[in-house]
Design a protein around this motif. Structure first.
Motif, PDB file in Angstrom:
ATOM      1  N   SER A 104      57.604  40.076  54.950  1.00 61.54           N
ATOM      2  CA  SER A 104      56.195  40.450  54.786  1.00 61.54           C
ATOM      3  C   SER A 104      56.029  41.960  54.719  1.00 61.54           C
ATOM      4  O   SER A 104      55.193  42.476  53.973  1.00 61.54           O
ATOM      5  CB  SER A 104      55.376  39.890  55.947  1.00 61.54           C
ATOM      6  OG  SER A 104      55.462  38.472  56.002  1.00 61.54           O
ATOM      7  N   ILE A 105      56.850  42.697  55.509  1.00 61.99           N
ATOM      8  CA  ILE A 105      56.704  44.165  55.566  1.00 61.99           C
ATOM      9  C   ILE A 105      56.980  44.795  54.210  1.00 61.99           C
ATOM     10  O   ILE A 105      56.264  45.692  53.759  1.00 61.99           O
ATOM     11  CB  ILE A 105      57.643  44.748  56.645  1.00 61.99           C
ATOM     12  CG1 ILE A 105      57.199  44.284  58.044  1.00 61.99           C
ATOM     13  CG2 ILE A 105      57.677  46.273  56.573  1.00 61.99           C
ATOM     14  CD1 ILE A 105      58.171  44.664  59.148  1.00 61.99           C
ATOM     15  N   ASP A 137      59.853  38.684  59.525  1.00 65.23           N
ATOM     16  CA  ASP A 137      58.921  39.820  59.538  1.00 65.23           C
ATOM     17  C   ASP A 137      59.176  40.761  58.376  1.00 65.23           C
ATOM     18  O   ASP A 137      58.228  41.266  57.740  1.00 65.23           O
ATOM     19  CB  ASP A 137      59.048  40.573  60.858  1.00 65.23           C
ATOM     20  CG  ASP A 137      58.582  39.748  62.048  1.00 65.23           C
ATOM     21  OD1 ASP A 137      57.827  38.785  61.833  1.00 65.23           O
ATOM     22  OD2 ASP A 137      58.997  40.066  63.188  1.00 65.23           O
ATOM     23  N   ALA A 138      60.466  41.015  58.074  1.00 58.06           N
ATOM     24  CA  ALA A 138      60.794  41.955  57.005  1.00 58.06           C
ATOM     25  C   ALA A 138      60.320  41.449  55.654  1.00 58.06           C
ATOM     26  O   ALA A 138      59.925  42.244  54.787  1.00 58.06           O
ATOM     27  CB  ALA A 138      62.307  42.199  56.976  1.00 58.06           C
ATOM     28  N   CYS A 176      63.446  46.780  60.404  1.00 56.01           N
ATOM     29  CA  CYS A 176      62.995  46.269  61.703  1.00 56.01           C
ATOM     30  C   CYS A 176      63.711  46.925  62.880  1.00 56.01           C
ATOM     31  O   CYS A 176      63.480  46.530  64.031  1.00 56.01           O
ATOM     32  CB  CYS A 176      63.175  44.748  61.760  1.00 56.01           C
ATOM     33  SG  CYS A 176      62.161  43.862  60.561  1.00 56.01           S
ATOM     34  N   THR A 179      66.816  44.410  56.487  1.00 60.05           N
ATOM     35  CA  THR A 179      66.106  44.021  57.708  1.00 60.05           C
ATOM     36  C   THR A 179      66.555  44.861  58.892  1.00 60.05           C
ATOM     37  O   THR A 179      65.740  45.269  59.731  1.00 60.05           O
ATOM     38  CB  THR A 179      66.353  42.530  57.995  1.00 60.05           C
ATOM     39  OG1 THR A 179      65.876  41.756  56.887  1.00 60.05           O
ATOM     40  CG2 THR A 179      65.640  42.090  59.261  1.00 60.05           C
ATOM     41  N   GLN A 210      55.089  36.803  51.827  1.00 58.40           N
ATOM     42  CA  GLN A 210      56.538  36.870  51.994  1.00 58.40           C
ATOM     43  C   GLN A 210      57.242  36.783  50.648  1.00 58.40           C
ATOM     44  O   GLN A 210      56.898  35.942  49.808  1.00 58.40           O
ATOM     45  CB  GLN A 210      57.008  35.750  52.912  1.00 58.40           C
ATOM     46  CG  GLN A 210      56.615  35.935  54.369  1.00 58.40           C
ATOM     47  CD  GLN A 210      57.429  35.029  55.284  1.00 58.40           C
ATOM     48  OE1 GLN A 210      57.923  33.987  54.868  1.00 58.40           O
ATOM     49  NE2 GLN A 210      57.540  35.422  56.530  1.00 58.40           N
ATOM     50  N   ASP A 245      63.831  35.770  63.099  1.00 56.88           N
ATOM     51  CA  ASP A 245      62.461  36.266  63.167  1.00 56.88           C
ATOM     52  C   ASP A 245      62.348  37.659  62.565  1.00 56.88           C
ATOM     53  O   ASP A 245      61.313  38.019  61.984  1.00 56.88           O
ATOM     54  CB  ASP A 245      61.954  36.257  64.616  1.00 56.88           C
ATOM     55  CG  ASP A 245      62.869  37.039  65.544  1.00 56.88           C
ATOM     56  OD1 ASP A 245      64.021  37.342  65.138  1.00 56.88           O
ATOM     57  OD2 ASP A 245      62.451  37.359  66.671  1.00 56.88           O
ATOM     58  N   ALA A 246      63.417  38.463  62.697  1.00 58.86           N
ATOM     59  CA  ALA A 246      63.392  39.794  62.079  1.00 58.86           C
ATOM     60  C   ALA A 246      63.364  39.680  60.558  1.00 58.86           C
ATOM     61  O   ALA A 246      62.623  40.412  59.876  1.00 58.86           O
ATOM     62  CB  ALA A 246      64.609  40.605  62.531  1.00 58.86           C
TER      63      ALA A 246
END
Length: 493
Positions: free
Chosen positions: A109-110, A106-107, A165, A161, A117, A102-103
């Motif tokens: 997209s960040i 998220d990364a 994150c 990541t 993504q 999940d990290a």
């Protein structure tokens, strides 16, 4: 050459990076600091090229410890020393395969430039500029991978990541694992960590490191080099877009008929043409909007940027020189401390030996006192014995004198009796003995002889006792002399 060990390396000047006007870049540097990598990525930028060459030529891994020989001295680097030197975190993930999915989700997209993504098998131009720089740092300073630095890999993105994150990483274990791969015989891991290995070697006082050299300023991420990175990446991105557009334009071939159909035919009058020409002249003059002013402004901005970069470079060089001076001072300090420690150890050993000698002297002095006491006691005992002997001898002398006097008187009386009785007596018994009843009574001559023998025996016993006393006294004096000589020899030793 040792320079090949850091040809693709990068180092971070956190103070300069945190002072930038770009919030995105500042945020990225802050994330690196929060991850616990500042001590590793931002340590003093000094290298010892000769020592590095020696280290990698002779390095090996045994029982999880890196061993090498530098300048003829054996060095061993453990994971504990590695972690303590760079203040690295020792808690968290030790391998990248444990990175939470999940990290990573998220990364993706960040860091994305478009908000969607990114593709993990694509190129880093999908990412925002600060994360493109982070991708370079991860590739060159952390994982030390050779090859294309523009390509995104799963390993590089997992490391990113962890930073982006805030995933806890056991950086000590991971980075020490990279170091072990560098020195392993069959590993294809690229050589790196030039600054970090130099600092580790500097912790061994006995190792001759050779001349220190400053790390190239172009490979240190400061304001100047970050701005250059941004400029190059912007240009490369524009060139890629332009190239793609040209490729697309070339692929779409149009005929002359298509072009004519696309351009509408207009009726033109001379008046309209002259008006439009005048307007064009005015617009051209205004554009000329501007361009001169813009050129002057750009020139001033460029000059200010150059001056600013020169100032920053000068400050960076000063900081680098300060770091070099600090390292050299620390080396000198370590050398002096090592010498002082050896001197203190020597003094402690000398003090121990002196204390031991004092203890021996005290023991010998106490023994000498005991000997003196024994000698005095022996002397007193001998004096008492001598006094007793003299008293006994005097007493024996008095007894002998009395006995001799008595014997002389007895002899005289006996002779007088013999003279008086010689005429009246008849035949006498033999002179040897006189028998009275059943007992044998010694004659006068026998009693005299017995008395003489007793006197002689008494004198002989007295002489023997005197000789024994003198011999004992002589032995005691000889013993005291030997003990005194032995004590003198021990004091000299």
């Amino acid at each position: 050459m040792a320079s090949s060990l850091y040809s693709n390396a990068q180092h971070v000047d956190f103070e300069s990076g945190l002072g930038m006007d770009d919030p995105g870049m500042v945020s990225m540097f802050e994330a690196l600091m929060a991850s616990g990598l500042r001590g590793f990525l931002g340590c003093p930028a000094v290298v010892y090229e000769d020592a590095l060459v020696d280290f990698f030529e002779n390095a090996s891994v045994r029982n999880g410890v890196v061993f090498s020989t530098v300048g003829g001295q054996i060095v061993q680097i453990s994971e504990k020393l590695f972690a303590e030197t760079f203040e690295l975190p020792v808690d968290g993930l030790g391998v990248l395969s444990e990175m939470p999915k999940d990290a990573i989700f998220d990364a993706r997209s960040i860091v994305s430039l478009s908000g969607e993504q990114i593709n993990l098998s694509g190129r880093k131009n999908q990412m925002k500029m600060p994360y493109r720089l982070l991708c370079d740092i991860v590739a060159k300073a952390i994982s030390v991978k050779a090859g294309s630095f523009n390509a995104i890999t799963v390993e590089k993105f997992s490391l990113m990541t962890a930073v982006v994150c805030g995933v806890k990483m056991n950086w000590a274990k991971f980075l020490f694992g990279v170091l072990k791969k560098m020195v392993a015989a069959k590993s294809k891991q690229a050589k790196g960590f030039a600054i970090q290995i130099s600092l580790l070697l500097a912790t061994f006082p006995a190792v001759e490191l050779g001349e220190a050299s400053a790390f190239p300023a172009s490979k240190i991420l400061s304001k100047k080099t970050v701005l250059r990175f941004v400029s190059i990446n912007d240009r490369d991105g524009a060139e890629e877009i332009t190239g793609a557009a040209k490729k697309k334009a070339v692929s779409k071939k149009r005929t002359a008929a298509d072009i004519e159909e696309a351009v509408p035919k207009k009726k033109r009058s001379l008046k309209k043409k002259s008006i439009s020409s005048l307007e064009l002249v005015e617009v051209a003059e205004e554009a000329l909007l501007h361009k001169i002013e813009q050129n002057v402004r750009d020139s001033l901005i460029d000059q200010a940027a150059v001056f600013k970069s020169l100032s920053q470079e000068a400050r960076q060089e000063n900081r680098t020189l300060d770091d070099v001076q600090t390292i050299r001072f620390n080396e000198f300090r370590k050398h002096v401390l090592a010498q002082n420690a050896s001197i203190f150890i020597g003094l402690a050993d000398v003090r121990k030996e002196v204390d031991a000698i004092h203890a021996k002297v005290d023991i010998m002095a106490s023994r000498l006192n005991d000997i003196q006491k024994d000698a005095e006691a022996t002397k007193e005992a001998h004096s008492n014995q001598l006094f007793e002997f003299q008293s006994q001898a005097q007493e024996n002398h008095n007894v002998i004198h009395a006995q001799l006097s008595e014997l002389v008187d007895y002899i005289h009386r006996g002779r007088a009796d013999k003279k008086g009785e010689s005429g009246s007596r008849g035949p006498q018994q033999p002179a040897a003995t006189q028998i009275t009843g059943s007992a044998v009574t010694p004659t006068f001559e026998q009693r005299v002889q017995m008395a003489q023998r007793r006197i002689v025996q008494t004198v002989l016993d007295a002489d023997a006792n005197r000789a024994l006393s003198q011999e004992a006294a002589e032995r005691d004096r000889e013993r005291r002399r030997k003990e005194a000589r032995s004590l003198k020899r021990r004091r000299k030793d």
